[in-house]
Design a protein around this motif. Structure first.
Motif, short mmCIF file in Angstrom:
data_model
loop_
_atom_site.label_atom_id
_atom_site.label_comp_id
_atom_site.label_asym_id
_atom_site.label_seq_id
_atom_site.Cartn_x
_atom_site.Cartn_y
_atom_site.Cartn_z
N GLY A 83 0.82 -1.21 0.00
CA GLY A 83 0.00 0.00 0.00
C GLY A 83 0.85 1.26 0.00
N GLU A 84 1.92 1.28 0.80
CA GLU A 84 2.79 2.44 0.84
C GLU A 84 3.52 2.64 -0.48
N GLN A 85 3.94 1.52 -1.11
CA GLN A 85 4.58 1.62 -2.41
C GLN A 85 3.62 2.18 -3.46
N LEU A 86 2.38 1.70 -3.42
CA LEU A 86 1.38 2.20 -4.37
C LEU A 86 1.07 3.67 -4.12
N ARG A 87 1.02 4.06 -2.86
CA ARG A 87 0.74 5.46 -2.53
C ARG A 87 1.81 6.37 -3.11
N GLN A 88 3.07 5.98 -2.96
CA GLN A 88 4.16 6.79 -3.46
C GLN A 88 4.24 6.76 -4.99
N THR A 89 4.03 5.58 -5.56
CA THR A 89 4.16 5.44 -7.02
C THR A 89 3.08 6.21 -7.76
N PHE A 90 1.83 6.08 -7.29
CA PHE A 90 0.70 6.70 -8.00
C PHE A 90 0.19 7.98 -7.33
N GLU A 91 0.94 8.44 -6.31
CA GLU A 91 0.60 9.68 -5.61
C GLU A 91 -0.84 9.68 -5.10
N ILE A 92 -1.21 8.57 -4.50
CA ILE A 92 -2.53 8.45 -3.88
C ILE A 92 -2.46 9.13 -2.51
N ASP A 93 -3.49 9.85 -2.16
CA ASP A 93 -3.45 10.68 -0.96
C ASP A 93 -3.36 9.86 0.32
N ALA A 94 -4.11 8.76 0.40
CA ALA A 94 -4.08 7.94 1.62
C ALA A 94 -4.42 6.50 1.25
N VAL A 95 -3.67 5.58 1.82
CA VAL A 95 -3.90 4.14 1.60
C VAL A 95 -3.98 3.48 2.97
N PHE A 96 -5.05 2.72 3.20
CA PHE A 96 -5.26 2.07 4.49
C PHE A 96 -5.55 0.59 4.31
N SER A 97 -5.16 -0.16 5.31
CA SER A 97 -5.58 -1.55 5.44
C SER A 97 -6.58 -1.60 6.59
N THR A 98 -7.81 -2.03 6.31
CA THR A 98 -8.81 -2.06 7.38
C THR A 98 -8.41 -3.01 8.49
N SER A 99 -7.81 -4.13 8.13
CA SER A 99 -7.40 -5.08 9.17
C SER A 99 -6.25 -4.53 10.01
N ALA A 100 -5.32 -3.80 9.36
CA ALA A 100 -4.21 -3.20 10.11
C ALA A 100 -4.72 -2.10 11.04
N LEU A 101 -5.72 -1.35 10.60
CA LEU A 101 -6.28 -0.30 11.45
C LEU A 101 -6.99 -0.87 12.67
N ALA A 102 -7.68 -2.00 12.45
CA ALA A 102 -8.50 -2.56 13.53
C ALA A 102 -7.72 -3.49 14.45
N ALA A 103 -6.65 -4.12 13.96
CA ALA A 103 -5.94 -5.13 14.74
C ALA A 103 -5.49 -4.66 16.11
N PRO A 104 -4.93 -3.44 16.26
CA PRO A 104 -4.51 -3.01 17.60
C PRO A 104 -5.64 -2.98 18.62
N ASP A 105 -6.86 -2.67 18.16
CA ASP A 105 -7.99 -2.66 19.09
C ASP A 105 -8.32 -4.07 19.56
N PHE A 106 -8.25 -5.03 18.66
CA PHE A 106 -8.49 -6.43 19.04
C PHE A 106 -7.40 -6.92 19.98
N VAL A 107 -6.16 -6.57 19.69
CA VAL A 107 -5.05 -6.97 20.55
C VAL A 107 -5.20 -6.37 21.94
N SER A 108 -5.53 -5.08 21.97
CA SER A 108 -5.71 -4.41 23.25
C SER A 108 -6.83 -5.05 24.05
N ALA A 109 -7.94 -5.36 23.38
CA ALA A 109 -9.07 -5.99 24.08
C ALA A 109 -8.72 -7.39 24.55
N ALA A 110 -7.95 -8.12 23.73
CA ALA A 110 -7.57 -9.49 24.10
C ALA A 110 -6.67 -9.49 25.34
#
Length: 598
Positions: free
Chosen positions: A474-501
């Motif tokens: 995602g970061e490579q694609l963001r830089q290559t194609f100058e996309i404003d923001a690239v996110f992984s939904t699972s990466a965004l949510a995983a810390p909350d699941f880890v914290s809750a666990a």
């Protein structure tokens, strides 16, 4: 306390310890000991009887016990010839009974040993039997992750990094499961709603069950079955439907319910209007965000000091960076320049005007600019649309075909367009030329990239926010194609699941001009952090306390004289190398001993 270093803390040593424990647990000791006792007992009887019969009369040779054992083993494998048999019929019974009985026992033991050696020492043969043996022999007081899809994979990876005892359950093999197996996570393949599958994963000994398949009804079934089998375990549930959260918590005795899409959608939503959420917090009855606000070329903040902005906007600036310099608790007299970034704690309702204030003095009021197009009306896309509606933004929903969530949006009077979103004609019909931004969040990464590139070709200046599973790609694609923001939904949510666990620590990583920093939220336990003054932590290199909360009282920044108590929550900005140390210091004495600290 210091952790044991060197070889005895290496992955090779840990694997050796695990394999040895499995060997000790699963080797057919009962069969082996039974066979040994049978041989020794038979040899004793044979010796006793032989010396009573005295074959050969008074000139016979006394049979010692060792020779009797040797004779029994020889008889077992038909190594006793007719010439070797003693005269008379008194000892014939041994030659008749010992070979068949001995051969059966030796064969049974041999097959078990060969089978065990095959799965223990030939890694390619380590199937489900080995996974079950690892869990049974080496895993206890552990976390079970039910569902090793994108979210479960991310959560498992982070928990493995924290060296938490884990077991996974997934219905079918997959490349993600293979990666986790290679990382030494024991995985049971099967239906997590099935009682036997949960028992194979050690449900009775588990301290936490994390249920994160992508089907709400399946998750409910797993949670219900897990609670039946383990009344004391902490259960963390992934669920999309907000309306039933309270009922589920009460009825199923679930400790935490998290929506991956709800967590991720906030980042997509505010990225679409030019902001960046680093972390969200619910403290007491209020929701806070840690956000990065860039200072634009036409921002009214230019020429003003941090103190003036703080007072005017009713915010708390926790850190500031200019170029590659990051300053914690910056001097209020610092003058702001274009390209600077402010890292701010504020309430969620203050975020939108803050973003608009920071970017440009002539930002049009909400509702007057073009619509934001949201492609992919699954769980994440649906929440992005509803979030934008709540911010009074014009939204157009796009998808390949009608869906249940699309119908919900239709009832909210959201304009909807269906068709192949990769086609220019579909995007033009949806109003891409007038759009303020495009959010692409279908489940297919390749489709997302194709849509984003097609939209950019039609409107090069369009703000694009895209969903991609792989962070690095995602970061490579963001830089290559100058996309404003690239996110992984699972990466965004995983810390909350880890914290809750873990019921303890939440970590977000943010790169500031290439300098990686971690935003850590943790709840203080009866550990080395107990009764430590905030000032002492602030003095440590690479560690800054941004927030302290005790009950309903939230202090940003915290008072230096505050001493930490059990149950307090703190948010710190930490260098990556400080994470392990911080996590260790917040462990109880029992946890430290269990993990090999002295």
């Amino acid at each position: 306390m210091a952790q044991k270093k060197g070889f005895f803390n290496s992955r090779q040593w840990l694997r050796f310890k695990r394999d040895t424990a499995v060997f000790a647990h699963r080797f057919p000791w009962f069969t082996a000991i039974g066979l040994l006792l049978t041989i020794l007992g038979t040899a004793y009887i044979f010796q006793l009887r032989y010396n009573q019969v005295r074959p050969g009369g008074e000139d016979y040779e006394y049979l010692t016990y060792i020779k009797a054992v040797y004779a029994v083993v020889n008889m077992t494998f038909f190594q006793l010839t007719y010439a070797d048999m003693p005269p008379g019929s008194e000892l014939d019974i041994f030659a008749i009974v010992v070979p068949p009985v001995g051969l059966v026992l030796f064969t049974y033991l041999g097959l078990k040993v060969i089978r065990f050696i095959r799965i223990a020492f030939v890694r390619g043969e380590r199937g489900q039997e080995w996974q079950e043996a690892v869990i049974e022999a080496t895993v206890k007081n552990h976390i079970i992750i039910c569902g090793l899809g994108r979210v479960g994979y991310r959560v498992a990876g982070q928990l493995l990094a924290y060296r938490q005892p884990l077991a996974g359950i997934e219905e079918t093999p997959s490349p993600l499961v293979d990666e986790l197996l290679a990382a030494d996570l024991p995985v049971i393949l099967g239906d997590a709603e099935n009682e036997e599958t949960l028992k194979k994963a050690g449900i009775e000994r588990a301290k936490t069950v994390l249920v994160c398949t992508n089907k709400d009804f399946v998750n409910l079934g797993i949670a219900f079955r897990a609670r039946e089998l383990n009344r004391r375990a902490r259960i963390v549930l992934r669920l999309f439907e907000d309306e039933i959260v309270n009922d589920i918590k009460t009825s199923f005795k679930v400790d935490a319910i998290i929506s991956r899409s709800a967590v991720a959608a906030l980042s997509f939503t505010y990225a679409a209007i030019g902001g960046e959420i680093i972390e969200t917090f619910t403290l007491g009855e209020r929701s806070y965000v840690l956000t990065r606000v860039p200072i634009g070329m036409h921002s009214p903040m230019l020429g003003h000091t941090i103190g003036q902005v703080t007072e005017a906007q009713d915010i708390t600036v926790v850190c500031y960076n200019s170029g590659r310099t990051l300053t914690i608790e910056p001097d209020p007299a610092t003058l702001l320049q274009a390209g600077d970034n402010l890292f701010i704690f504020t309430t969620i309702d203050r975020l939108t005007p803050l973003i608009e204030f920071g970017l440009s003095h002539n930002t049009p009021p909400p509702g007057s600019e073009g619509p934001i197009l949201v492609c992919g009306l699954g769980h994440t896309g649906y929440r992005v649309v509803t979030n934008l509606l709540g911010l009074n933004r014009q939204v157009v929903g796009l998808d390949f075909e009608p869906s249940r969530l699309g119908e919900r949006l239709h009832e909210l009077n959201v304009p909807l367009k269906y068709g192949d979103l990769r086609w220019n004609s579909t995007l033009i019909e949806a109003g891409i030329q007038q759009a303020a931004a495009l959010v692409v969040c279908t489940e297919d990464d390749m489709v997302n990239l194709q849509i984003a590139l097609a939209a950019r070709a039609l409107k090069p200046a369009l703000r694009v926010v895209m969903r991609i599973f792989d962070d690095r790609l995602g970061e490579q694609l963001r830089q290559t194609f100058e996309i404003d923001a690239v996110f992984s939904t699972s990466a965004l949510a995983a810390p909350d699941f880890v914290s809750a666990a873990l019921n303890r620590m939440n970590v977000r990583t943010v790169a500031i001009e290439g300098i990686e920093q971690a935003i850590v939220r943790l709840q203080v336990t009866l550990s080395a952090l107990y009764d430590v003054p905030v000032a002492e932590l602030q003095e440590e290199e690479g560690l800054s306390v941004l927030l302290h909360a005790r009950g309903e009282q939230v202090n940003i920044p915290p008072a230096a004289t505050t001493r930490l108590r059990v149950g307090d929550e703190i948010v710190v900005l930490a260098a990556p190398h400080k994470l392990d140390d911080l996590n260790r210091r917040n462990k109880t004495l029992h946890e430290l001993k269990a993990e090999g600290y002295t």
